[in-house]
Scaffold this motif. Structure first.
Motif, PDB file in Angstrom:
ATOM      1  N   ARG A 194      -8.099   3.777   4.783  1.00 38.38           N
ATOM      2  CA  ARG A 194      -8.860   4.856   5.440  1.00 38.38           C
ATOM      3  C   ARG A 194      -8.146   6.193   5.250  1.00 38.38           C
ATOM      4  NH1 ARG A 194     -11.159   1.074   9.119  1.00 38.38           N
ATOM      5  NH2 ARG A 194      -9.181   0.707  10.163  1.00 38.38           N
ATOM      6  N   ARG A 195      -6.814   6.166   5.409  1.00 41.86           N
ATOM      7  CA  ARG A 195      -6.016   7.386   5.235  1.00 41.86           C
ATOM      8  C   ARG A 195      -6.132   7.903   3.798  1.00 41.86           C
ATOM      9  NH1 ARG A 195      -0.841   5.485   7.362  1.00 41.86           N
ATOM     10  NH2 ARG A 195       0.058   5.574   5.285  1.00 41.86           N
ATOM     11  N   LEU A 196      -6.157   6.965   2.860  1.00 38.41           N
ATOM     12  CA  LEU A 196      -6.257   7.342   1.444  1.00 38.41           C
ATOM     13  C   LEU A 196      -7.607   7.987   1.143  1.00 38.41           C
ATOM     14  CD1 LEU A 196      -5.159   7.404  -1.430  1.00 38.41           C
ATOM     15  CD2 LEU A 196      -5.875   5.017  -1.704  1.00 38.41           C
ATOM     16  N   LEU A 197      -8.679   7.390   1.635  1.00 38.48           N
ATOM     17  CA  LEU A 197     -10.011   7.959   1.390  1.00 38.48           C
ATOM     18  C   LEU A 197     -10.103   9.365   1.987  1.00 38.48           C
ATOM     19  CD1 LEU A 197     -12.865   7.679   0.263  1.00 38.48           C
ATOM     20  CD2 LEU A 197     -13.548   6.565   2.410  1.00 38.48           C
ATOM     21  N   GLU A 198      -9.559   9.507   3.174  1.00 38.21           N
ATOM     22  CA  GLU A 198      -9.552  10.811   3.839  1.00 38.21           C
ATOM     23  C   GLU A 198      -8.746  11.832   3.012  1.00 38.21           C
ATOM     24  OE1 GLU A 198     -11.269  11.929   6.221  1.00 38.21           O
ATOM     25  OE2 GLU A 198     -10.234  13.880   6.252  1.00 38.21           O
ATOM     26  N   ALA A 199      -7.591  11.394   2.480  1.00 34.40           N
ATOM     27  CA  ALA A 199      -6.747  12.274   1.663  1.00 34.40           C
ATOM     28  C   ALA A 199      -7.456  12.674   0.371  1.00 34.40           C
ATOM     29  CB  ALA A 199      -5.422  11.578   1.338  1.00 34.40           C
ATOM     30  N   ILE A 200      -8.157  11.716  -0.235  1.00 30.37           N
ATOM     31  CA  ILE A 200      -8.916  12.009  -1.467  1.00 30.37           C
ATOM     32  C   ILE A 200      -9.945  13.097  -1.188  1.00 30.37           C
ATOM     33  CG2 ILE A 200     -10.664  11.065  -3.051  1.00 30.37           C
ATOM     34  CD1 ILE A 200      -9.151   8.344  -2.838  1.00 30.37           C
TER      35      ILE A 200
END
Ligand SMILES: [Zn+2]
Length: 276
Positions: A194-200
């Protein structure tokens, strides 16, 4: 290579300048960049531009007469509307108002493909593309990750799984999310994914606002450089202190690409895949 933010910037620049214009002339200086024979490609003349859009890293120019022009800039392509012909121009479109659109490409890896709009979705260049980073749901993203043991960096670069990311924005997003680029995708926890998708999404949004990153020779639809390269935190920052912790940024080949990360902020943890 221009990635999602750069291609999006070109599309946003060209949309108001080209929509409604009729193509009155065409000069092809390097036919090998066209996916059709020049004589066949010539039928673009006389058609009106109805609008422009982006899919992954592809520029789509929608025309009257059931035609869409697909442009892939690949490594060094430029699509510029203006008065001055850029260096390495290979295709010139002339419009009814006297303006011109130039396709220039130093390395000549890009292509232009004229396809029927009605068959666009099933065209090979588009049919295989994964979802857009802004459209994909959290569940869908999690499920793509959980089904793969590939390194997370390799997975993010795979246009068939998620469309639009390249070397710059995968490195920047993984840094922001604190995830090592070599972690097998299915070892990321739901929280990390979830954190990665948000960062992307965040890095892409900021890069679009800054009109893209000009590394190599990218320019926008009016021939101007972007400015996001000055805000890269890890990409091409090897040896410089991490902006978060001061540890020198490392460069390593991952998935065949020069990959930049902070070994402290992005530790290689390898927990068992979560069972929930
Ligand atoms: Zn750090």
């Amino acid at each position: 290579m221009p990635e999602l933010p750069e291609v999006e910037t070109v599309v946003r620049d060209l949309k108001p300048r080209l929509t409604g214009r009729r193509i009155s002339g065409l000069k092809v200086l390097l036919p090998k960049l066209l996916r059709q024979k020049p004589a066949e490609f010539n039928r673009i003349i006389g058609h009106k531009i109805l609008g422009l859009s982006r899919r992954g890293k592809l520029i789509l120019i929608h025309l009257s007469g059931d035609l869409t022009l697909i442009v892939h800039l690949k490594l060094t392509g430029r699509l510029v509307h203006g008065k001055n012909q850029p260096d390495h121009t290979h295709v010139i479109f002339e419009f009814d108002n006297g303006s011109r659109l130039f396709y220039a490409d130093l390395r000549q890896f890009g292509f232009l493909d004229l396809v029927p709009t009605s068959r666009l979705k099933t065209h090979q260049a588009l049919a295989s593309l994964g979802p857009e980073p802004f459209d994909i749901s959290e569940e869908e993203f999690l499920s793509i990750l959980s089904r793969s043991r590939r390194k997370i960096k390799a997975l993010l670069l795979d246009q068939n799984l998620i469309a639009g990311l390249g070397n710059i924005y995968t490195d920047e997003a993984l840094f922001r999310a604190g995830i090592h680029p070599e972690r097998p995708a299915n070892t990321l926890t739901a929280e990390e994914a979830r954190r990665l998708l948000e960062a992307i999404r965040q890095v892409l949004k900021e890069a679009i606002s800054a009109r893209g990153s000009s590394v190599r020779n990218y320019v926008d639809g009016q021939g101007r450089a972007g400015s996001f390269q000055s805000r890269h935190q890890v990409y091409h920052q090897q040896g410089k202190p991490c902006p978060r912790c001061g540890t020198p940024i490392v460069r390593k080949i991952v998935a065949g690409r020069g990959t930049h990360f902070c070994p402290y902020c992005q530790p290689f943890k390898h927990p068992l895949p979560s069972l929930d």
